[in-house]
Motif scaffolding. Structure first.
Motif, PDB file in Angstrom:
ATOM      1  N   SER A 151       4.094 163.611  30.920  1.00  0.00           N
ATOM      2  CA  SER A 151       5.044 163.012  32.158  1.00  0.00           C
ATOM      3  C   SER A 151       5.264 161.531  31.839  1.00  0.00           C
ATOM      4  O   SER A 151       4.675 160.915  31.174  1.00  0.00           O
ATOM      5  CB  SER A 151       3.939 163.114  33.428  1.00  0.00           C
ATOM      6  OG  SER A 151       2.907 162.159  33.184  1.00  0.00           O
ATOM      7  N   ARG A 152       6.407 161.176  32.370  1.00  0.00           N
ATOM      8  CA  ARG A 152       6.982 159.879  32.187  1.00  0.00           C
ATOM      9  C   ARG A 152       5.992 158.685  32.566  1.00  0.00           C
ATOM     10  O   ARG A 152       5.697 157.911  31.931  1.00  0.00           O
ATOM     11  CB  ARG A 152       8.335 159.576  32.921  1.00  0.00           C
ATOM     12  CG  ARG A 152       9.130 158.243  32.802  1.00  0.00           C
ATOM     13  CD  ARG A 152      10.191 158.264  33.739  1.00  0.00           C
ATOM     14  NE  ARG A 152      10.836 157.029  33.752  1.00  0.00           N
ATOM     15  CZ  ARG A 152      11.887 156.573  32.807  1.00  0.00           C
ATOM     16  NH1 ARG A 152      12.439 157.608  31.866  1.00  0.00           N
ATOM     17  NH2 ARG A 152      12.180 155.403  32.883  1.00  0.00           N
ATOM     18  N   SER A 153       5.365 158.980  33.826  1.00  0.00           N
ATOM     19  CA  SER A 153       4.520 157.935  34.163  1.00  0.00           C
ATOM     20  C   SER A 153       3.243 157.600  33.282  1.00  0.00           C
ATOM     21  O   SER A 153       2.642 156.753  32.805  1.00  0.00           O
ATOM     22  CB  SER A 153       3.980 158.052  35.608  1.00  0.00           C
ATOM     23  OG  SER A 153       3.450 159.270  35.690  1.00  0.00           O
TER      24      SER A 153
ATOM     25  N   LEU B  54       4.406 156.079  30.042  1.00  0.00           N
ATOM     26  CA  LEU B  54       4.591 154.710  30.152  1.00  0.00           C
ATOM     27  C   LEU B  54       3.266 153.855  30.330  1.00  0.00           C
ATOM     28  O   LEU B  54       3.240 152.837  29.950  1.00  0.00           O
ATOM     29  CB  LEU B  54       5.540 154.507  31.594  1.00  0.00           C
ATOM     30  CG  LEU B  54       6.953 154.464  31.445  1.00  0.00           C
ATOM     31  CD1 LEU B  54       7.483 154.680  32.902  1.00  0.00           C
ATOM     32  CD2 LEU B  54       7.548 153.684  30.437  1.00  0.00           C
TER      33      LEU B  54
END
Length: 162
Positions: free
Chosen positions: A99-101, A104
């Motif tokens: 997932s992107r979150s 990051l």
């Protein structure tokens, strides 16, 4: 008491393991740890930052932030692991890990670790030991009476060394 307080506050702030959990968990846990150090007479030992004593470059950041800054870093890593484990149980490992979150937050944590490590390495390099005199200290078991008189102590110590 404090883990329960952490769980109750954290439940209000972030129900699911996501970026809100990653941001709030280290701050709330560090806050609970700080309160433990001052409330009810205080018990300011056993901070998570103390576990890093063997990693000299990592602990040099304590010079700037105190142990609370190192605690936050340790808790950020732990929050990522918790996010990955709990999220994997709920929606699957791949969905969480890719997932992107999550990526990051992982990048931010790795960048913080790298910055802290670089700072610590620089501090340690600046404090490299310089050659100096070699010293030796000898302590002998002296009688209490001999320790009371400095001149007599030297004479007793000299005879004990022979």
């Amino acid at each position: 008491v404090f883990p329960l307080a952490f769980a109750l506050v954290q439940r209000r702030l972030a129900v699911a393991p996501d970026w809100r959990f990653f941001v709030s968990a280290p701050v709330v846990w560090a806050g609970a740890e700080h309160l433990r150090g001052i409330a009810f007479g205080g018990f300011p030992w056993l901070h998570a930052g103390h576990t890093q004593h063997a990693h000299l470059p990592l602990i040099q950041i304590v010079e700037v932030t105190g142990v609370a800054g190192l605690n936050l870093l340790v808790y950020a890593v732990n929050a990522l692991v918790a996010w990955l484990v709990v999220g994997s149980l709920r929606v699957g490992f791949r969905r969480v890990a890719l997932s992107r979150s999550f990526l990051l937050c992982l990048a931010a944590t790795l960048a913080a670790l790298a910055a802290v490590w670089a700072f610590g390495t620089r501090v340690l390099a600046a404090a490299a030991p310089r050659p100096g005199p070699t010293l030796a200290v000898v302590q002998v078991a002296l009688k209490v009476e001999a320790r009371a008189l400095p001149v007599r102590s030297i004479a007793v110590a000299a005879t004990a060394v022979r």
